[in-house]
Design a protein around this motif. Structure first.
Motif, PDB file in Angstrom:
ATOM      1  N   ALA A 254       0.839  -1.201   0.000  1.00 21.55           N
ATOM      2  CA  ALA A 254       0.000   0.000   0.000  1.00 21.55           C
ATOM      3  C   ALA A 254       0.876   1.253   0.000  1.00 21.55           C
ATOM      4  O   ALA A 254       2.001   1.223   0.507  1.00 21.55           O
ATOM      5  CB  ALA A 254      -0.897   0.002   1.231  1.00 21.55           C
ATOM      6  N   PRO A 255       0.381   2.365  -0.595  1.00 18.56           N
ATOM      7  CA  PRO A 255      -0.921   2.522  -1.233  1.00 18.56           C
ATOM      8  C   PRO A 255      -0.949   2.181  -2.735  1.00 18.56           C
ATOM      9  O   PRO A 255      -2.005   2.296  -3.354  1.00 18.56           O
ATOM     10  CB  PRO A 255      -1.218   3.999  -1.020  1.00 18.56           C
ATOM     11  N   ALA A 256       0.192   1.776  -3.301  1.00 12.81           N
ATOM     12  CA  ALA A 256       0.212   1.509  -4.743  1.00 12.81           C
ATOM     13  C   ALA A 256      -0.780   0.414  -5.115  1.00 12.81           C
ATOM     14  O   ALA A 256      -1.601   0.574  -6.031  1.00 12.81           O
ATOM     15  CB  ALA A 256       1.627   1.117  -5.176  1.00 12.81           C
ATOM     16  N   ALA A 257      -0.744  -0.715  -4.395  1.00 15.76           N
ATOM     17  CA  ALA A 257      -1.625  -1.838  -4.734  1.00 15.76           C
ATOM     18  C   ALA A 257      -3.083  -1.517  -4.435  1.00 15.76           C
ATOM     19  O   ALA A 257      -3.981  -1.924  -5.191  1.00 15.76           O
ATOM     20  CB  ALA A 257      -1.190  -3.083  -3.966  1.00 15.76           C
ATOM     21  N   THR A 258      -3.346  -0.797  -3.347  1.00 14.37           N
ATOM     22  CA  THR A 258      -4.735  -0.525  -2.975  1.00 14.37           C
ATOM     23  C   THR A 258      -5.393   0.447  -3.948  1.00 14.37           C
ATOM     24  O   THR A 258      -6.556   0.279  -4.320  1.00 14.37           O
ATOM     25  CB  THR A 258      -4.816   0.023  -1.545  1.00 14.37           C
ATOM     26  N   VAL A 259      -4.658   1.464  -4.382  1.00  7.75           N
ATOM     27  CA  VAL A 259      -5.229   2.418  -5.336  1.00  7.75           C
ATOM     28  C   VAL A 259      -5.484   1.732  -6.678  1.00  7.75           C
ATOM     29  O   VAL A 259      -6.566   1.873  -7.274  1.00  7.75           O
ATOM     30  CB  VAL A 259      -4.305   3.634  -5.510  1.00  7.75           C
ATOM     31  N   GLU A 260      -4.517   0.960  -7.140  1.00  6.43           N
ATOM     32  CA  GLU A 260      -4.715   0.259  -8.412  1.00  6.43           C
ATOM     33  C   GLU A 260      -5.841  -0.770  -8.294  1.00  6.43           C
ATOM     34  O   GLU A 260      -6.651  -0.938  -9.208  1.00  6.43           O
ATOM     35  CB  GLU A 260      -3.423  -0.427  -8.849  1.00  6.43           C
ATOM     36  N   GLY A 261      -5.912  -1.469  -7.159  1.00  3.77           N
ATOM     37  CA  GLY A 261      -6.977  -2.438  -6.950  1.00  3.77           C
ATOM     38  C   GLY A 261      -8.344  -1.784  -6.928  1.00  3.77           C
ATOM     39  O   GLY A 261      -9.325  -2.339  -7.453  1.00  3.77           O
ATOM     40  N   ALA A 262      -8.438  -0.601  -6.330  1.00  2.30           N
ATOM     41  CA  ALA A 262      -9.704   0.130  -6.311  1.00  2.30           C
ATOM     42  C   ALA A 262     -10.147   0.487  -7.722  1.00  2.30           C
ATOM     43  O   ALA A 262     -11.330   0.402  -8.069  1.00  2.30           O
ATOM     44  CB  ALA A 262      -9.559   1.390  -5.461  1.00  2.30           C
ATOM     45  N   ILE A 263      -9.183   0.889  -8.550  1.00  2.00           N
ATOM     46  CA  ILE A 263      -9.502   1.237  -9.936  1.00  2.00           C
ATOM     47  C   ILE A 263     -10.016   0.012 -10.687  1.00  2.00           C
ATOM     48  O   ILE A 263     -10.988   0.085 -11.456  1.00  2.00           O
ATOM     49  CB  ILE A 263      -8.261   1.835 -10.626  1.00  2.00           C
ATOM     50  N   LEU A 264      -9.384  -1.134 -10.465  1.00  4.96           N
ATOM     51  CA  LEU A 264      -9.844  -2.370 -11.107  1.00  4.96           C
ATOM     52  C   LEU A 264     -11.262  -2.723 -10.656  1.00  4.96           C
ATOM     53  O   LEU A 264     -12.105  -3.126 -11.465  1.00  4.96           O
ATOM     54  CB  LEU A 264      -8.891  -3.514 -10.787  1.00  4.96           C
ATOM     55  N   ALA A 265     -11.526  -2.589  -9.353  1.00  5.18           N
ATOM     56  CA  ALA A 265     -12.850  -2.916  -8.828  1.00  5.18           C
ATOM     57  C   ALA A 265     -13.909  -1.954  -9.339  1.00  5.18           C
ATOM     58  O   ALA A 265     -15.044  -2.351  -9.632  1.00  5.18           O
ATOM     59  CB  ALA A 265     -12.818  -2.906  -7.300  1.00  5.18           C
TER      60      ALA A 265
ATOM     61  N   GLY B 154      -7.508   7.027   3.520  1.00  2.26           N
ATOM     62  CA  GLY B 154      -6.087   7.111   3.822  1.00  2.26           C
ATOM     63  C   GLY B 154      -5.547   8.504   3.587  1.00  2.26           C
ATOM     64  O   GLY B 154      -6.308   9.474   3.443  1.00  2.26           O
ATOM     65  N   ASP B 155      -4.239   8.609   3.545  1.00  2.21           N
ATOM     66  CA  ASP B 155      -3.566   9.887   3.339  1.00  2.21           C
ATOM     67  C   ASP B 155      -3.886  10.415   1.940  1.00  2.21           C
ATOM     68  O   ASP B 155      -3.496   9.820   0.934  1.00  2.21           O
ATOM     69  CB  ASP B 155      -2.056   9.696   3.507  1.00  2.21           C
ATOM     70  N   ARG B 156      -4.600  11.525   1.870  1.00  6.49           N
ATOM     71  CA  ARG B 156      -5.058  12.044   0.580  1.00  6.49           C
ATOM     72  C   ARG B 156      -3.900  12.320  -0.375  1.00  6.49           C
ATOM     73  O   ARG B 156      -3.970  11.995  -1.567  1.00  6.49           O
ATOM     74  CB  ARG B 156      -5.878  13.322   0.783  1.00  6.49           C
ATOM     75  N   ALA B 157      -2.831  12.912   0.123  1.00  6.25           N
ATOM     76  CA  ALA B 157      -1.706  13.256  -0.743  1.00  6.25           C
ATOM     77  C   ALA B 157      -1.076  12.006  -1.350  1.00  6.25           C
ATOM     78  O   ALA B 157      -0.758  11.983  -2.549  1.00  6.25           O
ATOM     79  CB  ALA B 157      -0.661  14.053   0.041  1.00  6.25           C
ATOM     80  N   LEU B 158      -0.895  10.961  -0.544  1.00  6.39           N
ATOM     81  CA  LEU B 158      -0.298   9.731  -1.059  1.00  6.39           C
ATOM     82  C   LEU B 158      -1.225   9.037  -2.059  1.00  6.39           C
ATOM     83  O   LEU B 158      -0.774   8.500  -3.080  1.00  6.39           O
ATOM     84  CB  LEU B 158       0.029   8.787   0.096  1.00  6.39           C
ATOM     85  N   ILE B 159      -2.521   9.045  -1.763  1.00 10.84           N
ATOM     86  CA  ILE B 159      -3.481   8.423  -2.679  1.00 10.84           C
ATOM     87  C   ILE B 159      -3.512   9.173  -4.011  1.00 10.84           C
ATOM     88  O   ILE B 159      -3.504   8.561  -5.091  1.00 10.84           O
ATOM     89  CB  ILE B 159      -4.885   8.393  -2.043  1.00 10.84           C
ATOM     90  N   GLU B 160      -3.529  10.492  -3.947  1.00 13.58           N
ATOM     91  CA  GLU B 160      -3.573  11.288  -5.177  1.00 13.58           C
ATOM     92  C   GLU B 160      -2.297  11.107  -5.995  1.00 13.58           C
ATOM     93  O   GLU B 160      -2.343  11.097  -7.233  1.00 13.58           O
ATOM     94  CB  GLU B 160      -3.790  12.758  -4.829  1.00 13.58           C
ATOM     95  N   ARG B 161      -1.159  10.928  -5.321  1.00 16.74           N
ATOM     96  CA  ARG B 161       0.094  10.690  -6.044  1.00 16.74           C
ATOM     97  C   ARG B 161       0.031   9.376  -6.809  1.00 16.74           C
ATOM     98  O   ARG B 161       0.428   9.304  -7.980  1.00 16.74           O
ATOM     99  CB  ARG B 161       1.267  10.674  -5.067  1.00 16.74           C
ATOM    100  N   GLU B 162      -0.479   8.329  -6.160  1.00 14.09           N
ATOM    101  CA  GLU B 162      -0.599   7.040  -6.841  1.00 14.09           C
ATOM    102  C   GLU B 162      -1.629   7.101  -7.955  1.00 14.09           C
ATOM    103  O   GLU B 162      -1.440   6.506  -9.024  1.00 14.09           O
ATOM    104  CB  GLU B 162      -0.991   5.944  -5.835  1.00 14.09           C
ATOM    105  N   ALA B 163      -2.717   7.818  -7.721  1.00 11.83           N
ATOM    106  CA  ALA B 163      -3.752   7.948  -8.749  1.00 11.83           C
ATOM    107  C   ALA B 163      -3.202   8.656  -9.982  1.00 11.83           C
ATOM    108  O   ALA B 163      -3.503   8.270 -11.129  1.00 11.83           O
ATOM    109  CB  ALA B 163      -4.946   8.709  -8.188  1.00 11.83           C
ATOM    110  N   LEU B 164      -2.388   9.690  -9.763  1.00 11.08           N
ATOM    111  CA  LEU B 164      -1.794  10.418 -10.880  1.00 11.08           C
ATOM    112  C   LEU B 164      -0.879   9.512 -11.685  1.00 11.08           C
ATOM    113  O   LEU B 164      -0.869   9.543 -12.930  1.00 11.08           O
ATOM    114  CB  LEU B 164      -1.008  11.623 -10.346  1.00 11.08           C
ATOM    115  N   ARG B 165      -0.128   8.666 -10.999  1.00 18.47           N
ATOM    116  CA  ARG B 165       0.761   7.724 -11.682  1.00 18.47           C
ATOM    117  C   ARG B 165      -0.020   6.755 -12.555  1.00 18.47           C
ATOM    118  O   ARG B 165       0.465   6.316 -13.612  1.00 18.47           O
ATOM    119  CB  ARG B 165       1.565   6.953 -10.629  1.00 18.47           C
ATOM    120  N   LEU B 166      -1.247   6.443 -12.134  1.00 15.69           N
ATOM    121  CA  LEU B 166      -2.073   5.484 -12.868  1.00 15.69           C
ATOM    122  C   LEU B 166      -3.041   6.150 -13.840  1.00 15.69           C
ATOM    123  O   LEU B 166      -3.890   5.478 -14.428  1.00 15.69           O
ATOM    124  CB  LEU B 166      -2.856   4.626 -11.866  1.00 15.69           C
ATOM    125  N   GLY B 167      -2.927   7.450 -13.996  1.00 21.31           N
ATOM    126  CA  GLY B 167      -3.783   8.147 -14.955  1.00 21.31           C
ATOM    127  C   GLY B 167      -5.028   8.755 -14.357  1.00 21.31           C
ATOM    128  O   GLY B 167      -5.935   9.168 -15.095  1.00 21.31           O
TER     129      GLY B 167
END
Length: 351
Positions: free
Chosen positions: A14-25, A36-49
Motif C-alpha cells: 500500500a498505497p500503490a496496490a490498494t489504489v490500483e486495486g480500487a480502480i480495477l474494482a 487514507g492519506d489524501r496526498a499519497l493516494i492522489e500521487r498514486e492515482a496520478l501515476r495510474l492516470g
C-alpha cells in the motif's frame, strides 16, 4: 450501487496496490471509498492516470502499521484509516469495509466501532479454501488464540450461514477439526462442542482430521483460532512447495521441458485455482457489519478481488443473514452485544 470502504494504507504494497486495486474494482461497477492519506493516494492515482468515476477519497491522517500492537493502537488511533473506514460502515456511508493491513487491529477496530452481533461472544476470521469440488470455509483462522466450546458452536452457525449465502450450498456440511474422528477425542472444549453440535440442527458431520479438510468432507470447518491459523498457514506452505517443485522439475531435462510445455495450460489452471488472489479477502464473521481482511502481501489483483467479494456479500445481505443464524445462541450471562459494550471489553487475543 454498493459502496466499499477500502483501507488505502493497509498491506505490504500500500498505497500503490490498494489504489490500483480500487480502480480495477470500480471497472466492475463498485463504488469505492479510498480511506487514507489524501496526498499519497492522489500521487498514486496520478501515476495510474487518475481516479475514475465511482472512487472517492476519504482522508485519514494516520495509519496502523503491520507490526504495531493491535488492541492498543486500534483503540487509541481514531484518525487511522482503519477506524475511519469502519466508521463509514457504521454510519451507513459504506456497505462493507476491506483492509489488507494488521489483522488484529482490524478485528479490534470492528469490535470497538461496530460491536458484535447478538448471540456472538467472539467474532471469527473465515478463510476460503479453494478445493477441487468447490470452496470450503475454515473458521476461526486466527482471530482468537483460545476458544470455549460456546465459541466453536457459534462459529459453526455463522459459518454455515456464510456458506449458504456466498457459496450457494443449501444445507452446508459442518465439521469440527480435531485429532481424531471419535466424539470423545480432543480437548474439553472440542468434546463439549461436539455434543452441542450433534443436536444443533446443523448438518454436522462430526470430527474431522487434518486430511479430511482437503477431501472436502465438510463445507464449513470449525476450529479454535490457534489451530485454524496453523492449519491454514501449513496448507499455504504445502501449496507453495508443491508448485515450486513442479516448476523446478519441469526444467530438469529436455524431456521434462517438453512434457511441461504440453502440460503448461493445465498447470497454469491449477495454479490459478489455488491462487489466494482469486478469492478476495477473509470475512470477519460475527461483528455487526460486513468487514473483510485481505492477505498482507495482496497485490492490485488481490485487492480488487477482495473489494468484489465484500461488495457481493453486502449485496446478498451478509449482516442480516448472520444475525438470523445466531439469534438466540447467546448463553446465559453472556456479555451484551453492540458497539457500546465492545468499547468496554478487552479485545480477544490474536494469533
Amino acid at each position: 450501487m454498493t459502496v466499499v470502504a477500502l483501507d488505502a494504507m493497509g498491506g505490504d504494497h500500500a498505497p500503490a496496490a490498494t489504489v490500483e486495486g480500487a480502480i480495477l474494482a470500480a471497472g466492475n461497477g463498485i463504488e469505492v471509498a479510498l480511506v487514507g492519506d489524501r496526498a499519497l493516494i492522489e500521487r498514486e492515482a496520478l501515476r495510474l492516470g487518475g481516479l475514475p468515476a465511482g472512487i472517492r477519497i476519504v482522508h485519514a491522517a494516520d495509519a496502523i502499521e503491520m507490526g504495531e500492537h493491535a488492541a492498543l493502537e486500534a483503540r487509541n488511533r481514531r484518525q487511522s484509516s482503519m477506524y475511519i473506514g469502519v466508521q463509514l460502515v457504521r454510519s451507513g456511508e459504506a456497505d462493507a469495509f476491506v483492509s489488507a493491513g494488521n489483522t488484529g487491529a482490524a478485528l479490534t477496530t470492528a469490535l470497538v466501532v461496530l460491536g458484535r452481533l447478538r448471540g456472538i461472544e467472539r467474532p471469527a476470521l473465515g478463510a476460503v479454501l479453494p478445493l477441487p469440488s468447490g470452496p470450503a470455509l475454515l473458521l476461526d483462522a486466527g482471530a482468537n488464540a483460545e476458544n470455549r466450546a460456546s465459541h466453536l458452536v457459534q462459529f459453526a452457525h455463522i459459518g454455515a450461514a456464510y456458506a449458504r449465502l456466498v457459496f450457494g450450498v443449501d444445507v452446508p456440511r459442518v465439521g469440527l477439526l480435531n485429532i481424531g474422528e471419535e466424539p470423545a477425542k480432543g480437548t474439553p472444549a472440542t468434546i463439549e462442542a461436539h455434543e452441542t453440535l450433534a443436536r444443533s440442527g446443523l448438518r454436522f458431520v462430526g470430527n474431522l482430521e487434518g486430511r479430511d479438510i482437503f477431501a472436502h468432507r465438510a463445507d464449513v470447518v470449525v476450529a479454535d483460532g490457534f489451530t485454524g491459523n496453523v492449519a491454514l498457514k501449513l496448507a499455504e506452505g504445502v501449496v507453495d512447495l508443491l508448485l515450486a517443485q513442479l516448476w523446478e522439475a519441469s526444467e530438469a531435462s529436455w524431456r521434462a521441458r517438453i512434457g511441461a510445455l504440453l502440460l503448461r495450460p493445465t498447470l497454469r489452471a491449477i495454479a490459478k485455482r489455488l491462487d489466494y488472489r482469486q478469492y478476495g479477502a477473509a470475512p470477519l464473521l460475527g461483528v455487526d457489519g460486513a468487514v473483510f481482511v485481505g492477505h498482507g502481501r495482496s497485490d492490485a489483483q488481490a485487492i480488487a478481488s477482495a473489494v468484489r467479494t465484500a461488495a457481493d456479500a453486502a449485496q446478498r445481505g451478509l449482516r442480516d443473514a448472520l444475525a438470523v443464524a445466531v439469534a438466540g445462541l447467546a448463553p446465559s450471562g453472556a456479555e451484551p452485544s453492540g458497539a457500546d459494550a465492545a468499547r468496554g471489553q478487552h479485545a480477544p487475543r490474536e494469533v
